[in-house]
Write an enzyme that holds these catalytic residues in place. Sequence first.
Site, short mmCIF file in Angstrom:
data_model
loop_
_atom_site.label_atom_id
_atom_site.label_comp_id
_atom_site.label_asym_id
_atom_site.label_seq_id
_atom_site.Cartn_x
_atom_site.Cartn_y
_atom_site.Cartn_z
N CYS B 143 0.82 -1.22 0.00
CA CYS B 143 0.00 0.00 0.00
C CYS B 143 0.85 1.26 0.00
O CYS B 143 0.65 2.15 -0.82
CB CYS B 143 -0.95 0.02 1.20
SG CYS B 143 -2.23 -1.24 1.09
N HIS B 144 1.81 1.34 0.96
CA HIS B 144 2.60 2.57 1.06
C HIS B 144 4.09 2.29 1.23
O HIS B 144 4.81 3.07 1.84
CB HIS B 144 2.08 3.45 2.20
CG HIS B 144 0.61 3.71 2.11
ND1 HIS B 144 -0.32 2.94 2.77
CD2 HIS B 144 -0.10 4.61 1.40
CE1 HIS B 144 -1.52 3.38 2.49
NE2 HIS B 144 -1.43 4.38 1.65
N ASN B 145 4.51 1.12 0.76
CA ASN B 145 5.93 0.79 0.68
C ASN B 145 6.67 0.72 2.03
O ASN B 145 7.83 1.09 2.12
CB ASN B 145 6.68 1.79 -0.22
CG ASN B 145 6.18 1.73 -1.63
OD1 ASN B 145 5.79 0.64 -2.10
ND2 ASN B 145 6.16 2.85 -2.31
N PRO B 158 6.55 4.30 5.88
CA PRO B 158 5.74 5.10 6.81
C PRO B 158 5.28 4.39 8.09
O PRO B 158 4.78 5.05 8.99
CB PRO B 158 4.51 5.49 5.97
CG PRO B 158 4.40 4.39 4.97
CD PRO B 158 5.78 3.91 4.69
#
Lengths: 445, 182
Positions: B143-145, B158
């Site tokens: 989703c956001h690495n 994150p």
Amino acid sequence: MAGSRSPFKNPLLKGFDERLPVLRAVHHSMTAHAYPKNLNYWWNFGSIAGIMLMVMILTGLFMAMHYKPSVEEDTYGINQAFRSVEHIMRDVKGGMFLRYLHSVGASFFFIAVIFHMFRGMYYGSYKAPREVLWILGCIILILMMGISFLGYSLVWGVMSFAAAEVITQVFTAIPVLGDGILVLLRGGEDVDDALLNRFFALHFLLPFVLAGVVILHILTLQTVGSNNPLGIDLKSKKDTVSFHPYYTFKDIFGLSVFFTIYLAVVAWAPERLAEAINNQPTDYNLPSHIVPEWYLLPFYAILKVFTWDLNLFGLVITGKQLGALAMAGSLGILFLLPWLDTSPVRSGRFRPVFKIFFWGFAVCCVILALVGAQTSGEAFFIPTPFGRLPLGFDGGNGFVWGSTQQWGVLFTGYYFAYFIVILPVLGLFERPKQLPASISEPVLA
Amino acid sequence: MAGTPTDVANPDRRNFIVLSTMAMAGIGAASAGVALVRTMTPTRDVAGGGTIEVSLDGIAEGSGIVATSGRKKYSVRRRTSAEIEAAVAGDADKLRHQETDAERVQRPEWLVLRLQCPHLGCPPQGTAAGEKRGEFGGFFCPCHNSQFDTSGRIRKGPSPANLPVPKYFFASDEMIVIGKEA
């Protein structure tokens, strides 16, 4: 209310109230209106009914979070709606208490409203200038009957199905349009999933409509003022007290007594007023003996006692149509009560002959309730703690003297005669007792 | 208004009665409120379950399986000795969420994690051998690495925390139970 100055000293309350004057409206309704100082305990039932409405809305809201309006059956043949009611009873924390508060609460809401209405009928609270107040109350009663029927159907037990089946059928008595109305109510030919879903939607919505009518009822009350046990108008400030603290505390006391009984039934006899057979999921067969909840019994009796057709110069009205008309009429006639009672005296306390017929009417409603609960063709009886008191016997050859149906016709007759004949005629011929000059000097004669 | 009670004989007594009445009513209303809110809490059939047994039989070294309990996903991964060494070596690094590898596993060979990225809840990849595992060879959240090491600790991206370790215990050498402690 509007334009009046804020009654609050606290700067926060005062500031808020000056910007949105709802606090002063509440304050005003509690203190500014003059209430007769002689209200007796029969005047408690209005506020009790209001509190019961709140109890019903709250408990209903929290049950709706768990309820599933679906007729889909699991592998045991139990429908989802019934399952979710079982889930509320067994799994939800405090759920059994919650549901019994609601189901018993419906009965006690009706008890409060019935006492409230009979009080109004005895003390003539429906007479000018309180006609609108009374009519709004009649609307509340009809809404309550509809809502309770809808709610009862939601359990989707044996008697729920019977109620939904029979009551929606009543509408087919309407000529020409009846069958169309039936399909519209049911969302199909049969009592099925579509009906259950719309009943749930309506059962959720209508209590808020009811609450709206209650607000109008209270606004009307504050405009025309309370009636009182003497039924005479207020003459001076000596006749009045403020609502708070006098009637807040009198109401709280009455409410405490009422709730003690209500909660005792919830705790120890929650199924006492219910039909045990509705604790089975429906198999879509009608049970042999169909009865509604007790509070609908008198009207159900009026619906079912008409078994013959009426031929009006070639226009045939079937027994079914007569029953439906009579049931609708028994409620509709309540709306006309303010104009049917011709006596200028409000309170039954000063009407010696009226008193007799009034209590006759109360007995009439009880008898009709018993008629509604018993089988039409069989001998009528009155249940007592010592056994059945028979009011009919088998005359042989299949004829019953004093059958439930015959008693039902008799008292249906009295029900209507009370409104159409007795009250209009009585007002013209009865000689009332002398009325006191005012509430503060009641003994004059 | 006739008879408004401003002239009571004993105002203290009246105030006491009024305040105690209001207090009792407040307690009553609060208890009713608690009872009503309690009906909204999860029922036992929803909240109760949640334990699953996972057979370790047949999980090859360097691979793993995803076990599902209700809507929850768990990763049970059998680490190679190189992966274990990398994880232990990582203890010395500067970590965003400081935990040693020993704190996160019961037996070094088996890494058991809740597959829910602490960032926004996506299920990270990397359990099975062929999946993308990110720069640190552990887990990768698509989703956001967010990138996790072979102990499931956040290394890059994150996520504010490491992948959570659920309650579990070894019922035998061949079986673990996820969802409760022994």
